[in-house]
Motif scaffolding. Structure first.
Motif, mmCIF file in Angstrom:
data_model
loop_
_atom_site.group_PDB
_atom_site.id
_atom_site.type_symbol
_atom_site.label_atom_id
_atom_site.label_comp_id
_atom_site.label_asym_id
_atom_site.label_seq_id
_atom_site.Cartn_x
_atom_site.Cartn_y
_atom_site.Cartn_z
ATOM 1 N N PRO A 1 -22.627 -10.453 -36.135
ATOM 2 C CA PRO A 1 -22.410 -9.336 -35.196
ATOM 3 C C PRO A 1 -23.097 -8.043 -35.620
ATOM 4 N N ALA A 2 -23.518 -7.948 -36.887
ATOM 5 C CA ALA A 2 -24.241 -6.742 -37.314
ATOM 6 C C ALA A 2 -25.592 -6.613 -36.600
ATOM 7 N N PHE A 3 -26.065 -7.706 -36.004
ATOM 8 C CA PHE A 3 -27.275 -7.608 -35.178
ATOM 9 C C PHE A 3 -26.844 -7.122 -33.793
ATOM 10 N N THR A 4 -26.544 -5.835 -33.715
ATOM 11 C CA THR A 4 -26.099 -5.250 -32.448
ATOM 12 C C THR A 4 -27.295 -5.103 -31.507
ATOM 13 N N GLU A 5 -26.977 -4.698 -30.278
ATOM 14 C CA GLU A 5 -28.051 -4.513 -29.290
ATOM 15 C C GLU A 5 -29.097 -3.526 -29.817
ATOM 16 N N ASP A 6 -28.622 -2.377 -30.335
ATOM 17 C CA ASP A 6 -29.566 -1.355 -30.806
ATOM 18 C C ASP A 6 -30.300 -1.807 -32.062
ATOM 19 N N ALA A 7 -29.595 -2.547 -32.929
ATOM 20 C CA ALA A 7 -30.268 -3.034 -34.141
ATOM 21 C C ALA A 7 -31.416 -3.969 -33.749
ATOM 22 N N CYS A 8 -31.183 -4.805 -32.739
ATOM 23 C CA CYS A 8 -32.239 -5.743 -32.318
ATOM 24 C C CYS A 8 -33.426 -5.000 -31.707
ATOM 25 N N VAL A 9 -33.139 -3.900 -30.975
ATOM 26 C CA VAL A 9 -34.251 -3.093 -30.427
ATOM 27 C C VAL A 9 -35.085 -2.536 -31.581
ATOM 28 N N LEU A 10 -34.391 -2.043 -32.610
ATOM 29 C CA LEU A 10 -35.101 -1.501 -33.781
ATOM 30 C C LEU A 10 -35.971 -2.580 -34.429
ATOM 31 N N LEU A 11 -35.388 -3.777 -34.609
ATOM 32 C CA LEU A 11 -36.131 -4.878 -35.241
ATOM 33 C C LEU A 11 -37.384 -5.204 -34.432
ATOM 34 N N ASN A 12 -37.204 -5.263 -33.122
ATOM 35 C CA ASN A 12 -38.347 -5.601 -32.268
ATOM 36 C C ASN A 12 -39.422 -4.521 -32.341
ATOM 37 N N ARG A 13 -38.995 -3.253 -32.349
ATOM 38 C CA ARG A 13 -39.983 -2.160 -32.475
ATOM 39 C C ARG A 13 -40.753 -2.264 -33.795
ATOM 40 N N ALA A 14 -40.099 -2.870 -34.793
ATOM 41 C CA ALA A 14 -40.734 -2.985 -36.113
ATOM 42 C C ALA A 14 -41.518 -4.290 -36.244
ATOM 43 N N GLY A 15 -41.657 -5.029 -35.156
ATOM 44 C CA GLY A 15 -42.523 -6.214 -35.184
ATOM 45 C C GLY A 15 -41.803 -7.544 -35.195
ATOM 46 N N ALA B 1 -33.803 -7.755 -26.446
ATOM 47 C CA ALA B 1 -34.746 -6.865 -27.141
ATOM 48 C C ALA B 1 -36.166 -7.454 -27.126
ATOM 49 N N GLY B 2 -36.324 -8.640 -26.537
ATOM 50 C CA GLY B 2 -37.662 -9.250 -26.472
ATOM 51 C C GLY B 2 -37.972 -10.143 -27.653
ATOM 52 N N ILE B 3 -36.917 -10.622 -28.339
ATOM 53 C CA ILE B 3 -37.109 -11.478 -29.522
ATOM 54 C C ILE B 3 -36.791 -12.924 -29.141
ATOM 55 N N LEU B 4 -37.698 -13.838 -29.453
ATOM 56 C CA LEU B 4 -37.458 -15.257 -29.166
ATOM 57 C C LEU B 4 -36.309 -15.767 -30.035
ATOM 58 N N VAL B 5 -35.534 -16.723 -29.509
ATOM 59 C CA VAL B 5 -34.382 -17.216 -30.283
ATOM 60 C C VAL B 5 -34.367 -18.745 -30.322
ATOM 61 N N HIS B 6 -34.220 -19.261 -31.537
ATOM 62 C CA HIS B 6 -34.040 -20.708 -31.748
ATOM 63 C C HIS B 6 -32.660 -20.922 -32.368
ATOM 64 N N ALA B 7 -31.972 -21.982 -31.939
ATOM 65 C CA ALA B 7 -30.651 -22.292 -32.521
ATOM 66 C C ALA B 7 -30.690 -23.662 -33.179
#
Ligand code: SF4
Length: 709
Positions: free
Chosen positions: A423-437, A475-481
């Motif tokens: 859960p620490a990967f919040t919506e805003d955290a994921c936006v930040l990650l995506n902005r960072a590549g 956030a535009g990040i691909l996800v694999h489970a």
């Protein structure tokens, strides 16, 4: 002292396996000269060449009985004429070949090629890469027919998975009459190893053991003075209780866990600077017995270093893409550098995982400055900007701090890696990650059934996991489970529920890909240690002289869960192609499956819950440019367009100051509770109203985030 690092056949075709540059970097920073050879890619290049096809033709004989070889022999000329241009195309040297490759009749088509999807809306160049890859897989089938132990990335695998004694492997190592063995010897023969004192092989998984030992045998014969060491993932998991002496006919040392210190100590020992009693986590022979020198409790310091890719010839690598799925393709992309943000897993509690082993349980994060320094050095050395972070599970806090640093330092890379759906990967955290590549997250979801997740001690509820997957995806990040079926005490109904929620995740376009693994019992897991609790029997739990990892067991539940495996795989295969996500779960199975108890809108209801979970110590961080204020109007000219708001009272100047003070380029943002305290009273609204207003949504899209930094 000079060390030769070798990656045996066949680890991976798309890029160099990480162990070589990791160890090379550490050796160099500790003043030890080294060289490296990726033997696997050298041999793959010979197999997929005119020479390889001609050798295969000779090995197949004129009148083969095997149907694969009958096809190959009758189409040998076409394979000989096309293999060079296909390899050149896959390596990126000949893009104009795409049209030929797509054209019907240009390439011979056997089983794998015939199973290809037909071209639809896909990018034509990618489709040509896919067709070329299937053509290579057809050629693998022909090689497999003459070297039955051979499989790409799996050479000799069936022989090496947890064999109790070494004898079967020994027979295979001593027989050197197959085509691949001859190529291994031929390649080694061309390499002058006379200046080296120690050769170290990495053996990451079972299929690479026999290739490594065949190579070691040849080196020992040709260079009797050379010392040979073995390490890597297979060794770390399988050979921890080694008593069988026969493997020491081929190697002198077997090192466990992280290779840096064992290798540095070995170098000191071979240089006569320390005694064999000072070796670290190393097996060797003494007075005719296998002995183990542990010393892992000793603090041995060494200079860390960025992975060193010198000596790696990037142009040799062949990206073989077996699927057009954008997430799955990432594993096969060429020109990807490997780096690790932390050793071990920050959670290290999942019941099925090797949590008793250091590679999972010893969590040690790297410093952000060191990671940034490594990234800069690696990009500088190779010119490559795509990174695969090979952590067991990237810690969210580290990912967030790294992302902030990447943005602040304007380092333009793309990256992806393994995560927990924490859960620490919040919506805003994921936006930040995506902005960072960050482009993709590979997560161990394991199960969607609350009871099974609890039994696994995954530490994450299915509700939280669904929200995190939504956060990555939006956030535009691909996800694999990654999924597991057959975990002890899982019933067919639990599994049907799990599959139904997975279906809903695909149906809501939240997942790009997934894979179902059959649960395997390993000696180093909590399930093995607490097996009575799991109602499984282990008929023979005793340690064997050679390999010990996978443990045969009997599940007493009577649930026949294996019958559901083919249906699970078929369903996921189709969902990944975007088809059949609306069909009932039962329709994918040949066997009768209980009706799921999960509501049809289970996932939808979770993803519609957008409540903000803000803690007082969260930080407000602004990623965008400096705003301009004109009276009540605030204007922001961002890279993705401009925003303009007219705000009541002194809100526009308060907001402008907030954006300036929280800018990522100034520091680590502003603490949330302090910021809310300064909210202007003359605005006529409350701070909480602003947070729930579409203005905040637009600012969030422009880069105003509330994160734990
Ligand atoms: S399965 Fe993944 S998250 Fe769980 S302990 Fe192992 S590495 Fe960590």
């Amino acid at each position: 002292m000079k060390v030769l690092l070798i990656s045996p056949p066949f680890v991976q075709l798309n890029s160099a396996y990480s162990a070589l540059p990791f160890l090379k970097g550490v050796l160099a920073s500790n003043d030890i000269e080294s060289g490296c050879i990726d033997l696997g890619i050298r041999i793959a290049n010979r197999l997929f060449s005119k020479e390889g096809i001609e050798r295969l033709f000779e090995a197949a004989g004129k009148n083969p009985k095997n149907e694969d070889l009958i096809f190959f022999v009758s189409h040998m000329k076409e394979y000989t004429e096309t293999v060079g241009s296909v390899i050149s195309f896959l390596k990126g040297n000949n893009p104009v070949m795409a049209e030929n490759i797509i054209e019907k009749g240009y390439l011979p088509e056997w089983k794998m090629s015939k199973s290809a999807m037909i071209i639809g809306t896909q990018n034509a160049f990618d489709y040509a890469r896919y067709r070329a890859s299937l053509y290579l897989e057809d050629i693998f089938l022909f090689y497999k027919a003459v070297c039955p132990d051979y499989g790409l990335s799996k050479y000799g695998e069936s022989l090496a998975v947890s064999p109790p004694v070494f004898d079967g492997i020994l027979r295979s190592v001593l027989s050197d009459d197959d085509m691949i063995s001859k190529l291994i010897i031929d390649e080694l023969d061309k390499t002058d190893m006379s200046g080296y004192d120690l050769t170290a092989f990495t053996v990451p998984f079972p299929g690479t053991l026999i290739g490594a030992l065949k190579s070691a045998r040849y080196i020992k014969e040709k260079y009797p003075e050379m010392k040979i060491a073995l390490g890597g993932g297979y060794v770390n998991t399988e050979l921890r209780s080694l008593r069988d002496k026969k493997i020491f006919d081929f190697v002198d040392f077997i090192c466990l866990d992280d290779g840096e210190i064992p290798l540095l100590q070995l170098s000191s020992f071979i240089s006569n600077r320390i005694s064999e009693d000072d070796l670290v986590r190393t097996y060797f022979m003494k007075n005719g017995e296998v002995v183990y020198s542990d010393n892992s409790q000793n603090e041995i310091s060494f200079k860390r270093c960025a992975p060193d890719y010198s000596g790696i010839v990037f142009s040799e690598y062949i990206p073989v893409i077996e699927t057009l799925n954008p997430m799955m393709k990432l594993w096969s992309e060429k020109d990807t550098l490997k780096l690790r943000l932390a050793k071990g897993c920050y959670w290290h509690k999942c019941e099925f995982c090797d949590t008793s082993l250091p590679y999972i349980k010893k969590f040690a994060p790297e410093k952000i400055d060191d990671i940034i320094g490594d990234i800069k050095k690696m990009v500088n050395q190779t010119g490559i900007t795509r990174f695969h972070f090979t952590d067991e599970a990237i810690p969210p806090a580290l990912a967030i701090r790294l992302s902030a640093a990447l943005i602040r330092e304007n380092i333009a890379i793309t990256w992806w890696g393994n995560v927990r759906f924490d859960p620490a990967f919040t919506e805003d955290a994921c936006v930040l990650l995506n902005r960072a590549g960050c482009i993709a997250a590979v997560g161990g979801l394991e199960s969607c059934c609350p009871k099974t997740l609890e039994n696994m001690n995954k530490g994450i509820s299915i509700g939280d996991a669904v929200k995190v997957i939504r956060n990555f995806k939006s956030a535009g990040i691909l996800v694999h489970a990654y999924m597991i079926y057959g975990f002890p005490m899982e019933t067919r109904r639990d599994l049907a529920d799990s599959a139904e929620i997975l279906r809903q995740l695909f149906s809501e376009a939240l997942l790009d890909s997934a894979y179902w693994h059959r649960f395997a019992l390993t000696r180093h897991s909590n399930v093995f240690r607490g097996r009575n609790r799991y109602k499984i029997n282990v008929p023979d739990p005793d340690l064997k002289p050679f390999a010990n990892n996978d443990i045969p067991y009997i599940d007493n539940s009577g649930e026949s869960i294996d019958e559901m495996g083919p249906g699970l795989r078929k369903a996921v295969y189709n969902w990944m192609l975007g088809s059949g996500t609306g069909l009932p779960i039962a329709s994918w199975f040949e066997t009768s499956v209980p009706k799921p108890t999960v509501k049809k809108n289970f996932v939808r209801r979770i993803i519609e819950d957008n409540r903000l979970d803000i803690k007082p110590d969260h930080k407000i961080v602004w990623l965008g440019p400096e705003p301009k204020v004109n009276g009540k109007v605030i204007k922001i000219n961002g890279a993705d367009g401009s925003l303009e708001f007219e705000l009541p009272g002194s809100l526009s100047s308060w907001l402008a100051k907030l954006l300036e003070d929280s800018s990522i380029f100034r520091g680590d943002g502003l603490q949330f509770d302090k910021t809310s305290g300064s909210f202007p009273k003359d605005s006529g609204i409350k701070f909480s109203d602003l947070l729930n207003n579409e203005i905040w949504d637009e600012l969030q899209d422009a880069g105003l985030l509330i994160i734990s930094l």
